[in-house]
Write a protein that holds these residues in place. Structure first.
Motif, PDB file in Angstrom:
ATOM      1  N   ALA A   1      36.568  15.258  38.547  1.00  0.00           N
ATOM      2  CA  ALA A   1      36.224  16.533  39.180  1.00  0.00           C
ATOM      3  C   ALA A   1      34.821  16.976  38.758  1.00  0.00           C
ATOM      4  CB  ALA A   1      37.248  17.596  38.809  1.00  0.00           C
ATOM      5  N   LEU A   2      34.068  17.475  39.726  1.00  0.00           N
ATOM      6  CA  LEU A   2      32.687  17.902  39.463  1.00  0.00           C
ATOM      7  C   LEU A   2      32.632  19.414  39.236  1.00  0.00           C
ATOM      8  CD1 LEU A   2      30.944  15.756  42.237  1.00  0.00           C
ATOM      9  CD2 LEU A   2      31.200  15.206  39.812  1.00  0.00           C
ATOM     10  N   TRP A   3      33.436  19.917  38.258  1.00  0.00           N
ATOM     11  CA  TRP A   3      33.434  21.337  37.957  1.00  0.00           C
ATOM     12  C   TRP A   3      32.221  21.701  37.098  1.00  0.00           C
ATOM     13  CZ3 TRP A   3      36.798  23.080  41.125  1.00  0.00           C
ATOM     14  CH2 TRP A   3      38.081  22.545  41.266  1.00  0.00           C
ATOM     15  N   PRO A   4      31.730  22.937  37.226  1.00  0.00           N
ATOM     16  CA  PRO A   4      30.716  23.408  36.270  1.00  0.00           C
ATOM     17  C   PRO A   4      31.250  23.406  34.838  1.00  0.00           C
ATOM     18  CG  PRO A   4      30.762  24.821  38.207  1.00  0.00           C
ATOM     19  CD  PRO A   4      31.931  23.898  38.325  1.00  0.00           C
ATOM     20  N   ASP A   5      32.527  23.766  34.672  1.00  0.00           N
ATOM     21  CA  ASP A   5      33.202  23.657  33.371  1.00  0.00           C
ATOM     22  C   ASP A   5      34.696  23.496  33.622  1.00  0.00           C
ATOM     23  OD1 ASP A   5      34.610  26.446  33.121  1.00  0.00           O
ATOM     24  OD2 ASP A   5      32.532  26.911  33.673  1.00  0.00           O
ATOM     25  N   ASP A   6      35.441  23.146  32.565  1.00  0.00           N
ATOM     26  CA  ASP A   6      36.865  22.803  32.708  1.00  0.00           C
ATOM     27  C   ASP A   6      37.751  23.988  33.044  1.00  0.00           C
ATOM     28  OD1 ASP A   6      36.340  20.166  32.251  1.00  0.00           O
ATOM     29  OD2 ASP A   6      36.788  20.252  30.097  1.00  0.00           O
ATOM     30  N   SER A   7      37.234  25.208  32.967  1.00  0.00           N
ATOM     31  CA  SER A   7      38.062  26.380  33.276  1.00  0.00           C
ATOM     32  C   SER A   7      38.495  26.408  34.739  1.00  0.00           C
ATOM     33  CB  SER A   7      37.303  27.668  32.933  1.00  0.00           C
ATOM     34  OG  SER A   7      36.137  27.791  33.739  1.00  0.00           O
ATOM     35  N   TYR A   8      37.777  25.669  35.599  1.00  0.00           N
ATOM     36  CA  TYR A   8      38.137  25.639  37.020  1.00  0.00           C
ATOM     37  C   TYR A   8      39.430  24.858  37.272  1.00  0.00           C
ATOM     38  CZ  TYR A   8      33.585  27.590  38.318  1.00  0.00           C
ATOM     39  OH  TYR A   8      32.500  28.415  38.478  1.00  0.00           O
ATOM     40  N   TRP A   9      39.852  24.056  36.277  1.00  0.00           N
ATOM     41  CA  TRP A   9      41.089  23.306  36.446  1.00  0.00           C
ATOM     42  C   TRP A   9      42.301  24.239  36.567  1.00  0.00           C
ATOM     43  CZ3 TRP A   9      41.907  18.709  38.079  1.00  0.00           C
ATOM     44  CH2 TRP A   9      41.038  17.662  37.798  1.00  0.00           C
ATOM     45  N   ILE A  10      42.253  25.386  35.899  1.00  0.00           N
ATOM     46  CA  ILE A  10      43.414  26.281  35.873  1.00  0.00           C
ATOM     47  C   ILE A  10      43.768  26.793  37.270  1.00  0.00           C
ATOM     48  CG2 ILE A  10      44.304  28.466  34.985  1.00  0.00           C
ATOM     49  CD1 ILE A  10      42.738  27.973  32.429  1.00  0.00           C
ATOM     50  N   PRO A  11      42.838  27.429  38.024  1.00  0.00           N
ATOM     51  CA  PRO A  11      43.219  27.884  39.372  1.00  0.00           C
ATOM     52  C   PRO A  11      43.512  26.731  40.318  1.00  0.00           C
ATOM     53  CG  PRO A  11      40.872  28.221  39.001  1.00  0.00           C
ATOM     54  CD  PRO A  11      41.462  27.856  37.682  1.00  0.00           C
TER      55      PRO A  11
ATOM     56  N   LEU B   1      51.066  23.926  31.448  1.00  0.00           N
ATOM     57  CA  LEU B   1      50.990  24.293  30.033  1.00  0.00           C
ATOM     58  C   LEU B   1      49.717  23.741  29.396  1.00  0.00           C
ATOM     59  CD1 LEU B   1      54.697  23.689  28.950  1.00  0.00           C
ATOM     60  CD2 LEU B   1      53.566  25.890  29.359  1.00  0.00           C
ATOM     61  N   ASP B   2      49.334  22.525  29.805  1.00  0.00           N
ATOM     62  CA  ASP B   2      48.136  21.909  29.243  1.00  0.00           C
ATOM     63  C   ASP B   2      46.871  22.650  29.677  1.00  0.00           C
ATOM     64  OD1 ASP B   2      46.820  19.875  27.720  1.00  0.00           O
ATOM     65  OD2 ASP B   2      46.260  18.893  29.588  1.00  0.00           O
ATOM     66  N   ASN B   3      46.823  23.066  30.950  1.00  0.00           N
ATOM     67  CA  ASN B   3      45.646  23.771  31.454  1.00  0.00           C
ATOM     68  C   ASN B   3      45.477  25.143  30.809  1.00  0.00           C
ATOM     69  OD1 ASN B   3      44.606  21.843  33.264  1.00  0.00           O
ATOM     70  ND2 ASN B   3      46.175  22.355  34.768  1.00  0.00           N
ATOM     71  N   PHE B   4      46.583  25.762  30.443  1.00  0.00           N
ATOM     72  CA  PHE B   4      46.507  27.060  29.765  1.00  0.00           C
ATOM     73  C   PHE B   4      46.444  26.919  28.234  1.00  0.00           C
ATOM     74  CE2 PHE B   4      48.059  28.482  33.896  1.00  0.00           C
ATOM     75  CZ  PHE B   4      47.354  29.659  34.069  1.00  0.00           C
ATOM     76  N   ASN B   5      46.236  25.665  27.766  1.00  0.00           N
ATOM     77  CA  ASN B   5      46.093  25.385  26.330  1.00  0.00           C
ATOM     78  C   ASN B   5      47.289  25.886  25.520  1.00  0.00           C
ATOM     79  OD1 ASN B   5      43.481  24.224  26.630  1.00  0.00           O
ATOM     80  ND2 ASN B   5      42.599  26.280  26.739  1.00  0.00           N
ATOM     81  N   LEU B   6      48.487  25.674  26.074  1.00  0.00           N
ATOM     82  CA  LEU B   6      49.700  26.108  25.391  1.00  0.00           C
ATOM     83  C   LEU B   6      50.381  24.973  24.633  1.00  0.00           C
ATOM     84  CD1 LEU B   6      51.216  28.401  28.186  1.00  0.00           C
ATOM     85  CD2 LEU B   6      49.905  29.091  26.163  1.00  0.00           C
ATOM     86  N   LEU B   7      49.795  23.779  24.683  1.00  0.00           N
ATOM     87  CA  LEU B   7      50.372  22.631  23.997  1.00  0.00           C
ATOM     88  C   LEU B   7      49.503  22.259  22.801  1.00  0.00           C
ATOM     89  CD1 LEU B   7      51.315  20.410  27.065  1.00  0.00           C
ATOM     90  CD2 LEU B   7      52.834  21.841  25.705  1.00  0.00           C
ATOM     91  N   PRO B   8      50.112  21.965  21.656  1.00  0.00           N
ATOM     92  CA  PRO B   8      49.332  21.614  20.460  1.00  0.00           C
ATOM     93  C   PRO B   8      48.713  20.220  20.592  1.00  0.00           C
ATOM     94  CG  PRO B   8      51.678  21.364  20.024  1.00  0.00           C
ATOM     95  CD  PRO B   8      51.569  21.983  21.388  1.00  0.00           C
TER      96      PRO B   8
END
Length: 326
Positions: A152-162, A250-257
């Motif tokens: 994915a050509l996102w500006p940053d990884d935060s775009y993965w969540i939506p 869960l992974d995209n919201f950083n809820l997994l250790p």
């Protein structure tokens, strides 16, 4: 775990391609093709392309390491992978709607033979339409570790969540709600008709129903078997896809250790959607009495003659010639 993952993917690929090829060959050989046969064929086609495009490309990338093809190939491959992601779900939704009409509105069901093709056409059209953003989102790029991948050509990884949230709802949660509501109505309808049948049986001499129909109330055995097949196929879909989407959210919201157990769980869960395409033809074989016609003919000869030879009259032949399962 590179070797173990490759071995797992090769096994899934072989089982998926060979199993669905047998299903397609079986449905192609049938002289009397019903609407259920049509849906089984569509499901087998979707699973076959999943094996060829999704699993095989994953195997090739694991051998090459970097993505060696041009950028346009990256975008097209990702596009068709997502198309199959949508199609595998929407074909099941179409099958559920068709079974709903078969049980709840049987007279309209018999009059609307074009409905099955329209449902499948809508399913594939929505799959191609919803996958268009993939052509823009994905591309060939160099990752931070130096690898060149189709990513994915996102500006940053935060775009993965939506993005993953929208995909999860369109591919899994909304279709699952629709399927659950439909089969709740179907099961309730079968239950109500079984009560009506009990009243009719009590008023019939000897308490017998018409040949070729189950005790569930004017619903043929073939329809009941088709409903059972549909439910098992959907349960397999839920069991294979639920961990995948739940883990991704869960992974995209950083809820997994960040632990070794999380890594191993990720490796297993990422292969579950491919496992679904390998399981579907096995379920079809479990429910179909005619998956291997040559073996069926041989078994019939071994039992001593054909059904027609053993029948005393036209009624037995008429019942036995009804299509089982589809």
């Amino acid at each position: 775990m590179q070797t173990e993952q490759l071995v797992t993917l090769w096994i899934l690929f072989i089982v998926t391609i060979s199993g669905n090829a047998i299903v397609l060959f079986s449905t192609w050989r049938r002289k009397r093709k019903s609407r259920m046969t049509f849906f089984v064929t569509q499901l087998a086609i979707t699973d076959s392309f999943t094996g060829l495009i999704n699993i095989m490309t994953d195997i090739i990338w694991r051998y090459t390491g970097d993505f060696m093809a041009p950028d346009i190939v990256c975008r097209v491959v990702r596009y068709f992978q997502v198309v199959l992601l949508y199609a595998s779900t929407y074909v099941l939704v179409s099958l559920s709607i068709d079974r709903y009409h078969a049980i709840v509105y049987p007279m309209k069901f018999l009059q609307g033979e074009r409905q099955a093709k329209v449902l499948i056409g809508v399913a594939w059209s929505l799959s191609f339409l919803f996958s268009i953003p993939t052509l823009i989102i994905f591309g060939k790029r160099q990752l931070s570790n130096g690898e060149v991948q189709c990513w994915a050509l996102w500006p940053d990884d935060s775009y993965w969540i939506p993005y993953m949230t929208v995909v999860a709802f369109l591919v899994y949660f909304i279709p699952l709600i629709i399927i659950s509501v439909i089969y709740s109505i179907v099961i309730r309808t079968i239950w109500m008709k079984s009560k009506a049948q009990a009243v009719i049986i009590s008023s019939c001499p000897g308490g017998k129903t018409s040949a070729g129909y189950s005790s569930r109330g004017f619903i043929s055995r073939a329809k009941v078997k088709a409903i059972k097949y549909s439910i098992v196929i959907i349960l397999a879909f839920v069991l294979c896809w639920s961990p995948y989407f739940l883990f991704d959210i869960l992974d995209n919201f950083n809820l997994l250790p960040e632990t070794k157990e999380r890594f191993y769980a990720s490796v297993i869960i990422q292969n579950l959607p491919a496992l679904n395409s390998a399981i579907n033809p096995l379920i079809s074989g479990l429910f179909s009495n005619r998956l291997c016609p040559p073996f069926e003919d041989r078994r019939t000869r071994r039992l001593g003659g054909t059904f027609r030879d053993r029948s005393d009259g036209g009624q037995e032949m008429q019942v036995l010639s009804k299509p089982e399962y589809i």
